[in-house]
Motif scaffolding. Sequence first.
Motif, PDB file in Angstrom:
ATOM      1  N   LEU A  31       0.919  -1.225  -0.131  1.00 18.59           N
ATOM      2  CA  LEU A  31       0.109  -0.133  -0.046  1.00 18.59           C
ATOM      3  C   LEU A  31       0.825   1.451  -0.034  1.00 18.59           C
ATOM      4  CD1 LEU A  31      -2.904  -1.024   2.466  1.00 18.59           C
ATOM      5  CD2 LEU A  31      -2.877  -0.971  -0.077  1.00 18.59           C
ATOM      6  N   ARG A  32       1.883   1.322   0.482  1.00 21.64           N
ATOM      7  CA  ARG A  32       3.016   2.413   0.569  1.00 21.64           C
ATOM      8  C   ARG A  32       3.516   2.759  -0.842  1.00 21.64           C
ATOM      9  NH1 ARG A  32       6.041   6.001   3.152  1.00 21.64           N
ATOM     10  NH2 ARG A  32       8.188   5.938   2.822  1.00 21.64           N
ATOM     11  N   GLU A  33       3.773   1.425  -1.618  1.00 28.36           N
ATOM     12  CA  GLU A  33       4.191   1.545  -2.836  1.00 28.36           C
ATOM     13  C   GLU A  33       3.039   2.160  -3.632  1.00 28.36           C
ATOM     14  OE1 GLU A  33       6.635  -1.076  -6.316  1.00 28.36           O
ATOM     15  OE2 GLU A  33       5.118  -2.025  -4.749  1.00 28.36           O
ATOM     16  N   GLU A  34       1.957   1.870  -3.506  1.00 28.87           N
ATOM     17  CA  GLU A  34       0.752   2.252  -4.370  1.00 28.87           C
ATOM     18  C   GLU A  34       0.502   3.819  -4.160  1.00 28.87           C
ATOM     19  OE1 GLU A  34      -3.987   1.531  -5.065  1.00 28.87           O
ATOM     20  OE2 GLU A  34      -2.892   0.143  -3.832  1.00 28.87           O
ATOM     21  N   HIS A  35       0.450   4.119  -2.509  1.00 29.46           N
ATOM     22  CA  HIS A  35       0.571   5.637  -2.389  1.00 29.46           C
ATOM     23  C   HIS A  35       1.622   6.620  -3.027  1.00 29.46           C
ATOM     24  CE1 HIS A  35      -0.194   8.994   0.425  1.00 29.46           C
ATOM     25  NE2 HIS A  35       1.442   9.070   0.637  1.00 29.46           N
ATOM     26  N   LEU A  36       2.868   6.042  -2.939  1.00 28.78           N
ATOM     27  CA  LEU A  36       3.907   6.912  -3.801  1.00 28.78           C
ATOM     28  C   LEU A  36       3.659   7.071  -5.022  1.00 28.78           C
ATOM     29  CD1 LEU A  36       7.009   5.385  -1.427  1.00 28.78           C
ATOM     30  CD2 LEU A  36       5.862   7.625  -0.954  1.00 28.78           C
ATOM     31  N   LEU A  37       3.179   5.905  -5.634  1.00 28.51           N
ATOM     32  CA  LEU A  37       3.288   6.395  -7.162  1.00 28.51           C
ATOM     33  C   LEU A  37       1.973   7.221  -7.331  1.00 28.51           C
ATOM     34  CD1 LEU A  37       2.961   2.474  -8.171  1.00 28.51           C
ATOM     35  CD2 LEU A  37       4.918   4.176  -8.780  1.00 28.51           C
ATOM     36  N   GLY A  38       1.180   7.376  -6.522  1.00 32.79           N
ATOM     37  CA  GLY A  38      -0.144   8.198  -6.758  1.00 32.79           C
ATOM     38  C   GLY A  38       0.132   9.548  -6.278  1.00 32.79           C
ATOM     39  N   SER A  39       1.463   9.822  -5.748  1.00 29.88           N
ATOM     40  CA  SER A  39       1.635  11.059  -5.088  1.00 29.88           C
ATOM     41  C   SER A  39       3.072  11.445  -5.637  1.00 29.88           C
ATOM     42  CB  SER A  39       1.892  11.175  -3.589  1.00 29.88           C
ATOM     43  OG  SER A  39       2.843  10.177  -3.078  1.00 29.88           O
ATOM     44  N   THR A  40       3.515  10.898  -6.646  1.00 26.83           N
ATOM     45  CA  THR A  40       4.942  11.159  -7.284  1.00 26.83           C
ATOM     46  C   THR A  40       4.438  12.311  -8.337  1.00 26.83           C
ATOM     47  OG1 THR A  40       5.570   9.009  -7.511  1.00 26.83           O
ATOM     48  CG2 THR A  40       6.533  10.475  -9.210  1.00 26.83           C
ATOM     49  N   PRO A  41       5.362  13.692  -8.108  1.00 28.22           N
ATOM     50  CA  PRO A  41       5.228  14.796  -9.101  1.00 28.22           C
ATOM     51  C   PRO A  41       5.230  14.497 -10.480  1.00 28.22           C
ATOM     52  CG  PRO A  41       6.877  15.132  -7.866  1.00 28.22           C
ATOM     53  CD  PRO A  41       6.349  13.926  -7.204  1.00 28.22           C
ATOM     54  N   ALA A  42       4.972  15.186 -11.447  1.00 27.74           N
ATOM     55  CA  ALA A  42       5.149  15.166 -12.852  1.00 27.74           C
ATOM     56  C   ALA A  42       6.595  15.083 -13.124  1.00 27.74           C
ATOM     57  CB  ALA A  42       4.348  16.015 -13.700  1.00 27.74           C
ATOM     58  N   GLU A  43       7.255  16.217 -12.538  1.00 30.02           N
ATOM     59  CA  GLU A  43       8.539  16.422 -13.016  1.00 30.02           C
ATOM     60  C   GLU A  43       9.644  15.448 -12.402  1.00 30.02           C
ATOM     61  OE1 GLU A  43       8.011  18.537  -9.144  1.00 30.02           O
ATOM     62  OE2 GLU A  43       6.885  18.474 -10.951  1.00 30.02           O
ATOM     63  N   LYS A  44       9.100  14.346 -11.772  1.00 36.21           N
ATOM     64  CA  LYS A  44       9.811  13.025 -10.921  1.00 36.21           C
ATOM     65  C   LYS A  44       9.615  11.886 -11.921  1.00 36.21           C
ATOM     66  CE  LYS A  44      12.219  15.358  -7.880  1.00 36.21           C
ATOM     67  NZ  LYS A  44      13.766  15.450  -7.696  1.00 36.21           N
ATOM     68  N   LYS A  45       8.458  11.672 -12.562  1.00 38.60           N
ATOM     69  CA  LYS A  45       8.058  10.429 -12.935  1.00 38.60           C
ATOM     70  C   LYS A  45       9.191   9.703 -13.882  1.00 38.60           C
ATOM     71  CE  LYS A  45       3.187  11.246 -12.544  1.00 38.60           C
ATOM     72  NZ  LYS A  45       1.912  11.430 -13.161  1.00 38.60           N
ATOM     73  N   ASP A  46       9.873  10.423 -14.832  1.00 40.16           N
ATOM     74  CA  ASP A  46      10.759   9.678 -15.625  1.00 40.16           C
ATOM     75  C   ASP A  46      12.032   9.167 -14.647  1.00 40.16           C
ATOM     76  OD1 ASP A  46       9.537  10.193 -17.931  1.00 40.16           O
ATOM     77  OD2 ASP A  46      10.445  11.891 -18.569  1.00 40.16           O
ATOM     78  N   GLU A  47      12.454   9.861 -13.814  1.00 42.13           N
ATOM     79  CA  GLU A  47      13.362   9.426 -12.782  1.00 42.13           C
ATOM     80  C   GLU A  47      13.057   8.184 -12.067  1.00 42.13           C
ATOM     81  OE1 GLU A  47      15.648  12.445 -10.444  1.00 42.13           O
ATOM     82  OE2 GLU A  47      14.146  14.028 -11.322  1.00 42.13           O
ATOM     83  N   VAL A  48      11.909   8.285 -11.564  1.00 37.76           N
ATOM     84  CA  VAL A  48      11.362   6.996 -10.856  1.00 37.76           C
ATOM     85  C   VAL A  48      11.289   5.800 -11.625  1.00 37.76           C
ATOM     86  CG1 VAL A  48       9.385   6.023 -10.060  1.00 37.76           C
ATOM     87  CG2 VAL A  48       9.929   8.420  -9.148  1.00 37.76           C
TER      88      VAL A  48
END
Length: 257
Positions: free
Chosen positions: A38-55
């Motif tokens: 659930l933590r993983e799911e939460h962090l995916l939902g709160s990742t800002p757009a400018e960080k998505k490619d890095e993730v």
Amino acid sequence: MDLKDFNDRWQKARLSAIEQVLQNPEQSGMTRVLPLALREEHLLGSTPAEKKDEVLRAVFLNSRKLAQSFSQHQGLLFEIQDFQLLVQQSGIPCFQGLWESRNNALVLTRGACSYASEARDFACTYWREALDGLVMGLGEEERSARHGCSRVDGGACVDVLFVEANPAPGKSVRYGAIPPMLVEDLEQIKEQFTTSMKTEVEFVGYSAGTLYFHFPKGTSCGSGAIYTSALLSKIQTKHPYIQLQDISPRAVLGVES
């Protein structure tokens, strides 16, 4: 091999990838006590757009690093059936569904799911990159590919595990079939493009909003970018959600022997 133990390690590697990028993710009391899934799911939902490619890059690299380390330590390589068993037991929604054998490949088909719905197709891409890293690290010639994503094109989600080495252009199962709704338009665009740009283009496959193509006769570095831009403009006039990816081989420049 203890599949549960490996899946636990993979989950921790993925979480580490997200947190490395976000550095100081919001730490509410509820988030800290969430189970890892659930933590993983939460962090995916709160990742800002400018960080998505890095993730996406980080989860691919962490997954591959874990898999390579395990492979070297255990002295084994996975085949596509092993990957199927591993992801089936992972409990990850993206990897549950109907599995079929087709042409030296395993195909997973599933309907839309509600996992991390606020993350939209970023969540889907995250799992694609995680699986790709895992397969590249634990396999030899085994690879994974996503042919369809319900959050991108509204159809079924389709993932493919396959074995492939140096396929002929246009024959790779890495690429899904071009949707029937695009075929006629692409033939017209191909003819118009050949006439106006004086060069041939071949469409080789489609995957979750991305259309794969190449120029059979090749292009120079500069003209290739111009041709690709012109081609994309023609396609997006009728299909604005389509992205292009050129699969033409690229020369490696500036390498000293």
